[in-house]
Design a protein around this motif. Structure first.
Motif, short mmCIF file in Angstrom:
data_model
loop_
_atom_site.label_atom_id
_atom_site.label_comp_id
_atom_site.label_asym_id
_atom_site.label_seq_id
_atom_site.Cartn_x
_atom_site.Cartn_y
_atom_site.Cartn_z
N THR A 43 0.84 -1.21 0.00
CA THR A 43 0.00 0.00 0.00
C THR A 43 0.87 1.25 0.00
O THR A 43 0.62 2.19 -0.74
CB THR A 43 -0.92 0.01 1.24
N SER A 46 2.65 1.27 -3.61
CA SER A 46 1.82 1.21 -4.82
C SER A 46 0.84 2.38 -4.92
O SER A 46 0.46 2.77 -6.02
CB SER A 46 1.05 -0.11 -4.88
N GLN A 47 0.44 2.93 -3.80
CA GLN A 47 -0.53 4.02 -3.82
C GLN A 47 0.12 5.39 -3.92
O GLN A 47 -0.57 6.40 -3.94
CB GLN A 47 -1.43 3.96 -2.57
N ARG A 48 1.41 5.43 -3.93
CA ARG A 48 2.16 6.68 -4.06
C ARG A 48 1.69 7.72 -3.04
O ARG A 48 1.31 8.83 -3.37
CB ARG A 48 2.06 7.23 -5.48
N VAL A 49 1.70 7.30 -1.79
CA VAL A 49 1.24 8.16 -0.70
C VAL A 49 2.22 9.32 -0.54
O VAL A 49 3.42 9.13 -0.46
CB VAL A 49 1.17 7.35 0.62
N SER A 50 1.67 10.53 -0.54
CA SER A 50 2.53 11.69 -0.41
C SER A 50 2.21 12.50 0.85
O SER A 50 3.00 13.35 1.25
CB SER A 50 2.42 12.58 -1.64
N LEU A 58 1.65 4.79 8.13
CA LEU A 58 1.88 3.54 7.39
C LEU A 58 3.26 2.95 7.69
O LEU A 58 3.40 1.73 7.78
CB LEU A 58 1.72 3.76 5.88
N HIS A 145 8.93 6.28 -5.84
CA HIS A 145 7.83 5.78 -6.65
C HIS A 145 8.11 6.06 -8.12
O HIS A 145 8.49 7.17 -8.47
CB HIS A 145 6.52 6.47 -6.29
N ILE A 148 3.87 7.89 -12.82
CA ILE A 148 2.68 7.29 -13.43
C ILE A 148 2.71 7.57 -14.93
O ILE A 148 2.86 8.71 -15.33
CB ILE A 148 1.39 7.85 -12.78
#
Length: 152
Positions: A43, A46-50, A58, A145, A148
């Protein structure tokens, strides 16, 4: 076999069963923990949490899981040692020499114990390193990351 001897035999069976249950519990916890840590990091990356707060939360979860895993492993190992000590005392009393548990303890290398502890320690240190990076320089994690790809 008199009732006292039968009672001791049943106690030995129960102690061996408890040891088996503790070991199975340790193994299952390790499997679930590794999957949970993997899910968090999946997570995480893959979710590119910024968002900085979400990154910290997390990245803190695997540290908590690993820290708990270390304490839990030592707790289960302690329970196994108590049961083994009891079994060895019965072996000495009734056999006059070491039985299976006594023989195993005299001949084991301790590699599994060291490997389990090393596993949890390494997982904790790696998770802690990711946590430190997410707190100190979250932009480094954002750069990790891949970009995209543009939709065509």
């Amino acid at each position: 076999m008199n009732s006292q001897e039968q009672f001791r035999v049943e106690e030995l069976k129960a102690a061996h069963l408890r040891i088996d249950q503790e070991i199975a519990t340790m193994n299952n916890f390790e499997i679930v923990s590794v999957f949970a840590i993997g899910a968090v990091y999946f997570t995480f990356f893959s979710q590119r949490v910024s968002d900085h707060g979400v990154l910290v939360i997390l990245s803190l979860l695997p540290v908590i899981i690993c820290g708990y895993g270390l304490f839990r492993y030592r707790g289960h190992a302690s329970i196994v040692q108590v049961h083994e000590k009891y079994i060895k005392s019965l072996e000495e009393k009734f056999l006059g020499s070491p039985g299976l548990v006594g023989h195993y303890d005299a001949n084991k290398s301790g590699q599994l114990k060291n490997a389990r502890f090393a596993f949890w320690l390494i997982m904790f240190l790696l998770s802690f390193a990711v946590l430190v990076v997410s707190v100190v320089c979250p932009d480094r994690l954002a750069k990790s990351h891949p970009p995209i790809a543009a939709n065509k």
